[in-house]
Design an enzyme around this catalytic site. Structure first.
Site, PDB file in Angstrom:
ATOM      1  N   ASP A 172       0.992  -0.964   0.423  1.00  0.00           N
ATOM      2  CA  ASP A 172      -0.016   0.121  -0.028  1.00  0.00           C
ATOM      3  C   ASP A 172       0.842   1.628  -0.182  1.00  0.00           C
ATOM      4  O   ASP A 172       1.934   0.765   0.259  1.00  0.00           O
ATOM      5  CB  ASP A 172      -0.978   0.184   1.422  1.00  0.00           C
ATOM      6  CG  ASP A 172      -2.588   0.722   1.220  1.00  0.00           C
ATOM      7  OD1 ASP A 172      -2.270   1.866  -0.008  1.00  0.00           O
ATOM      8  OD2 ASP A 172      -3.240  -0.037   1.204  1.00  0.00           O
ATOM      9  N   HIS A 233      -2.920   3.174  -4.517  1.00  0.00           N
ATOM     10  CA  HIS A 233      -2.451   2.908  -3.268  1.00  0.00           C
ATOM     11  C   HIS A 233      -0.683   2.342  -3.680  1.00  0.00           C
ATOM     12  O   HIS A 233      -0.681   1.124  -3.013  1.00  0.00           O
ATOM     13  CB  HIS A 233      -3.107   1.600  -3.074  1.00  0.00           C
ATOM     14  CG  HIS A 233      -3.773   1.750  -1.683  1.00  0.00           C
ATOM     15  ND1 HIS A 233      -4.554   2.964  -0.867  1.00  0.00           N
ATOM     16  CD2 HIS A 233      -5.942   2.067  -2.763  1.00  0.00           C
ATOM     17  CE1 HIS A 233      -5.229   3.620  -0.363  1.00  0.00           C
ATOM     18  NE2 HIS A 233      -6.067   2.719  -1.312  1.00  0.00           N
ATOM     19  N   GLU A 297     -10.087   2.346  -4.453  1.00  0.00           N
ATOM     20  CA  GLU A 297      -9.895   4.267  -4.475  1.00  0.00           C
ATOM     21  C   GLU A 297      -7.923   4.583  -5.349  1.00  0.00           C
ATOM     22  O   GLU A 297      -6.800   4.655  -5.395  1.00  0.00           O
ATOM     23  CB  GLU A 297      -9.032   4.861  -2.924  1.00  0.00           C
ATOM     24  CG  GLU A 297      -9.778   3.827  -1.839  1.00  0.00           C
ATOM     25  CD  GLU A 297     -10.463   4.187  -0.671  1.00  0.00           C
ATOM     26  OE1 GLU A 297     -10.614   4.463  -0.394  1.00  0.00           O
ATOM     27  OE2 GLU A 297      -9.152   3.808  -0.485  1.00  0.00           O
TER      28      GLU A 297
HETATM   29  C1  ACM Z   1     -10.649  -0.323   1.218  1.00  0.00           C
HETATM   30  O1  ACM Z   1     -11.320  -0.506   2.188  1.00  0.00           O
HETATM   31  N1  ACM Z   1     -10.421   0.390   0.280  1.00  0.00           N
HETATM   32  C2  ACM Z   1     -10.903  -1.421  -0.241  1.00  0.00           C
END
Ligand code: ACM
Ligand code: ZN
Length: 498
Positions: A172, A233, A297
């Site tokens: 991440d 991420h 995201e």
């Molecule tokens: C998430 O909680 N961004 C998958």
């Protein structure tokens, strides 16, 4: 199950539970006999009994004697994870037709033994099998890093509650946690971030450590699903190799939470080469069926202003950046498929077009509409809606720990994963559900345990049991387990709110 008037509190609740007349006397003279096929399970049970209740039982090679725990092959038990556990005044019999079934029978027996206050075990007949094949727990080891010893503890606890999928969120913005031989900077640079106070925080798992975790999980019948996040991420990877981003500039690894605009460039071919090489090592390491590729995201700002990305959109005839995200994900899924793996992605991978073979992990909102759309397209899905399954949310309305909202153990327990109106055929596409441990607010093992337990018991119950819900009964069983978990050294939250 005999509601509110039973001797044993089994979690998840078995399909059928009957108490009978009589007791079985447990002492050191009791032996374990096993069909040779299940000798590994017999030895594992012997070891568990030694750990759990300090009885040192011998393995016998003769099935004729009474006063034994007998592990028997029973082809009549058709469900691949089903078992029958029968405690009579003479014997304890665990039967199944697979190793998994025997294993789950032994986990139920462990719960029975740990709840027995003396040497007498009440006669019971327990017939059991799970509702869903996907019974998962996820942990984010990027925001906070946890050593192998803690991962093994989580795996033990998962298997005690018959959970069988461990989703390991390994990369991440805040840290890359898996050694990749071809790209040494990922752990040299990517695994360590500078905190706001100037200190260095981080860690990673070597390949040898990961092999140890995989082998441990395998014995507990848990499949590990590694997650390599893309295209968003991805700051830790970009900080290690700046050429993976649109601008190619040197960046630092994030030391705050949230969503970063800095994502993998979707126009540059070297990004795909990098990801395929990374995934190749991941595939060589993890023997399971699935690889999770994130997909959530991913802001599109950088792509809008990148000549490589814009060229990609033009050359591929894509409508916009959302279709380019879909192009990105489909390309990776196709690579995984060629390597014999099934890809899982967060529900954003639907935007811009869902790949045919992708398994959708649904996390945003209640997920009902997303789930219906995905199964109608013929995709398999796994539920972990954030108002239900996010274990970083508060677990009581007054608790100080947790963020975003409240998802009580009762809310998880009352959750019905099959939406109303879904046909039987479509419902078969729901593989199951999982609890997600996002660790932004969980800096220590003790805090993770507090946030995950006892809520993980409700996740297990929802995954396993089709029985009609009875909150009072469940709350009573959970209270018994709070004591068991305490003995196992787990720091549980003790407030149980519906
Ligand atoms: C998430 O909680 N961004 C998958
Ligand atoms: Zn770009």
């Amino acid at each position: 199950m005999v509601k509110n008037n039973y001797t044993y509190s089994i979690v998840p609740e078995p399909v059928r539970y009957e108490e009978n007349i009589g007791v079985f006397h447990l002492d050191n003279m009791v032996s374990i006999y096993s069909d040779p096929r299940y000798m590994t399970q017999a030895k594992a049970l012997q070891k568990s009994i030694r750990n759990d209740i300090r009885y040192d039982l011998k393995i016998a090679d003769n099935s004729n004697r009474d006063r034994a725990i007998k592990i028997i092959d029973s082809p009549d038990i058709k469900h691949p994870e089903g078992y029958l556990l029968k405690i009579t005044d003479k014997n304890i019999i665990i039967s199944a037709s697979t190793d998994k079934g025997i294993f789950y029978g032994t986990q139920t027996l462990r719960q029975v033994m740990m709840q027995s206050t003396d040497t007498k075990l009440k006669s019971v007949t327990i017939k059991d099998y799970p509702r869903f094949e996907w019974r998962g727990l996820h942990i984010d080891v990027s925001r906070h890093f946890f050593p192998v010893s803690f991962i093994l503890k989580l795996l033990d606890l998962m298997s005690f509650y018959k959970l069988n999928r461990f989703h390991w969120h390994l990369t991440d913005d805040q840290g890359w946690r898996i050694e990749i031989k071809k790209y040494p900077e990922l752990i040299k640079t990517g695994a360590y971030r500078k905190q706001k106070d100037g200190s260095i925080y981080g860690g990673y798992y070597s390949k040898e450590e990961i092999k140890k975790v995989i082998s441990y999980a395998d014995k507990l019948h848990i499949e590990i699903i590694p997650e390599i996040e893309m295209p968003g991420h991805s700051r830790a990877a970009i900080a290690s190799y700046p050429e993976l981003s649109c601008r190619g500039e040197k960046i630092y690894i994030s030391n705050k939470w949230g969503i970063s605009e800095n994502v993998f460039c979707a126009g540059k071919e070297n990004v795909f080469e990098f990801l395929e090489n990374v995934l190749s090592e991941v595939i060589d390491l993890f023997p399971g069926e699935y690889v999770h590729i994130g997909g959530d995201e991913c802001p599109k700002e950088r792509w809008k202003n990148c000549s490589d990305c814009q060229r990609r959109i033009e050359q591929e005839g894509l409508r916009d950046e959302y279709e380019m995200q879909s192009y990105f994900i489909k390309r990776i899924i196709s690579y995984l498929k060629n390597r014999g793996k099934k890809a899982i992605g967060w529900d954003e991978i639907m935007e811009g077009g869902l790949a045919k073979d992708a398994i959708l992990m649904i996390w945003r909102g209640d997920g009902i509409d997303t789930g219906k759309k995905a199964v109608a397209l013929g995709n398999d899905i796994i539920y972990c809606p954030n108002p239900i399954c996010y274990l970083d949310w508060k677990q009581t309305s007054t608790d100080k720990r947790g963020a975003f909202g409240v998802t009580t153990i009762g809310k998880i327990y009352d959750y019905e994963p099959v939406p109303e109106g879904m046909s039987e055929g479509e419902a078969k596409r729901i593989m199951g559900l999982q609890g997600n441990i996002w660790t932004e607010q969980m800096g220590t093992e003790k805090i993770v345990e507090y946030m995950a337990f006892p809520r993980t018991l409700a996740i297990a119950e929802t995954c396993w049991s089709l029985n009609k819900r009875n909150w009072d009964d469940f709350a009573k069983r959970v209270k018994v387990h709070l004591e068991t978990l305490k003995e196992m050294g787990v720091n549980c939250c003790r407030d149980i709110e519906r």
